[in-house]
Design a protein around this motif. Sequence first.
Motif, mmCIF file in Angstrom:
data_model
loop_
_atom_site.group_PDB
_atom_site.id
_atom_site.type_symbol
_atom_site.label_atom_id
_atom_site.label_comp_id
_atom_site.label_asym_id
_atom_site.label_seq_id
_atom_site.Cartn_x
_atom_site.Cartn_y
_atom_site.Cartn_z
ATOM 1 N N GLY A 259 -9.555 0.409 -2.025
ATOM 2 C CA GLY A 259 -9.604 -0.725 -1.114
ATOM 3 C C GLY A 259 -10.983 -0.939 -0.536
ATOM 4 N N LEU B 91 -3.728 2.418 3.320
ATOM 5 C CA LEU B 91 -4.721 1.364 3.474
ATOM 6 C C LEU B 91 -5.182 1.165 4.909
ATOM 7 N N PRO C 94 -9.958 0.156 4.525
ATOM 8 C CA PRO C 94 -9.701 -1.060 3.743
ATOM 9 C C PRO C 94 -9.099 -2.195 4.550
#
Length: 715
Positions: free
Chosen positions: A533, A553, A592
């Motif tokens: 990410g 994430l 990310p």
Amino acid sequence: MSPLAVLRSVSRSLNAGRLSSQRRWTGPAARLHTAGCVTTSVHCSGAELGKLRGLERPFERRLRSVYQRFTDVPDHAAFQGSRHAYIVEGCGIFRVAYGEGEQDLVQVLRTDWAAVDGTIQKVRLSPTESVLAATVKNNHCEEARCVLVQLEQLTIPQKPLLILDKVFSFEWATDDVLFYTTQEGLQCRHVFRLHLTDAGAQSMLVYKEKDPEFFVEVSRSKDHRIVTVNCSSKSSSEVWMIDSRSPLSHPTLVQPRQPGLLYHVEHSDSQLYILANTGPGHEYQLLRTPFTSPAMQHWEPTFSPGPGAVIKDMEMLQDHCVFTMREPLGQLQLHTIPLKAPNHVTILQLPSWACAIETQRFGMVDSDAFSFLLSSPVHPPVRYHLSPTRKQPLSQEDDLQHTLLPEYHTTRLQAPSQDGTMVPLTLFHMQPLPDMREAPMLVHVYGAYGLDLNMGFCPEKRLLLDDNWVLAYCHVRGGGECGLAWHSAGRLQFKKKGVEDLSACIQTLFQSGVSRPTLTALTARSAGAVLAGALCNKHPQLLRAVLLQAPFLDVLGTMQDPSLPLTIEERGEWGDPLIDSQHRDNIASYCPCHNISTQLYPSMLITAYSGDSRVPLSGVKNYVERLSKAVQTYSSSLCTKGHIPTILLDLQPGGDHFGPEDFDQSLSESARQLAFLYTMLELDYKGARQKTTGRRKKKKTIETLSLTPVDPLFS
């Protein structure tokens, strides 16, 4: 379990950690159902979804065909006792006496005895093979039940002797004493002793861990003399041991925990063999001390690896110690050391294609031999046997099955990262590298917890190779391929080094004439999604498509919530943003979810599981919403028609972070991901397949030697 396997399991398998796990491949199973793909982005049209779903079924048929090709290769689901061989198959465990045939198989355990819809995870035989214990994990969550079965007076149908709830690890000390840990949520802090007596079973707490950053599990020495209680955090460990000759006694502390010290304990001939990170560069080395003097001041160095080589695993035999070593470019070796003459090291070079090794001991405690499986992502397992006392210590089983495989290349090279660090790469490809400019490429990355990329055999990767893809495995900092220092160089404040390494690997491949951005996809799962990410935020132009599975994430949001089950234990990997502003700023710089900007992103298929207890679903949804909004804003600003990314969230039911256990569900999930890749890279999968149909019966797999490119761009 081998020593380093115990240490690594702090972050691997069913232990605490957001880890990379590749599904174990098995033969066909009964069909259940397939969940569909859900779009959360306005940029995925109905036509695109229809095309994806239309391709899923053909890929599923192709995957079944690939799995069928390898049904007869060795499998690690078999183990040996002193009198019987055991096989884990489907929903049960079967055994056959040595010398008898397959028709004499007898079922000794069924998963439904645990009263859960689950799969068998671990199996342990008592010392004289009188009782079997096995954990059955619920397919919809991570908890497991341990089933005990009497083997001496086996009756059909058999009834369980006892069932224990929420068991993670377990080991026999004697035929009537079992030590086990319990798992609450994702944490293991309690060790119990189960005593089987004529009056019934008695369970007693023998150890309780007070530090929430430590995870506890039990293991047993290869000679069965001691049971160890292994307490491990991300940066230190502590071991207590129990003499199996007096299993009711209190555990004895080997060496008190201290910051930065990682160690594990084995036993042989009244000596403790300590694998500890006390070697040069704080890497692992082997030390020895008398059983009666276990403390660190008595440890004597016995073996240290040479420059650039690192210990990846250790097996204790009766009179020898065998180390699995990894050379700087990734080549695997076995170093065999006689315990009575540790300076006489025998080095055995393993095949150049070998990327993964899985050991299997014989049933006899006093055996000085063992077998192991070698494989790679595209090479099915081959069983080898090691007998250090023989003139030819290394032998392999008949390998005729693999002569039917198309030839392929295994190439190892290095990429210079931003700070000059050379990052290892492993490539699998059909054509020579100079001919791969127009080949599609799938890049793999992980880079966390000091764990190696999973490079065991995967039929899905074999399918891609047959379609002339390049498979690139990037061994970036933060992983464990180059030792403990490699992990330290990519965690906490250095986490962005892994992103730089990944970018350097991809750009180096392009500059070497391998593929190009519009034909390149990246795949990562769990904690590997952090680097994937972050790369997409910083260098989206390097990729056309991305596959993320059970992705981590939202690092910043997760690490600021100590109520989540892994946050406290994970501080050694990511940092603590609640009490350290530098940690917070560092995480925020690469997270990310918090660095999405309005730009042209690659297309993404994100597979998540609704009840995943390791990666909060809220973080995945938050990421998808922010990314979709950024992509929409960018595409609406385009003055001319151009590539518009597709963002898909494939939200699957269930609470298992590691994906579906059912074969058909797993196959459908893989087929969906392959269909996505071929669609986004605009590939004709039928045409790609035809390119290799005439190559099925070429000569045996080529074993290309490791190489370091000398082109100026690598220096």
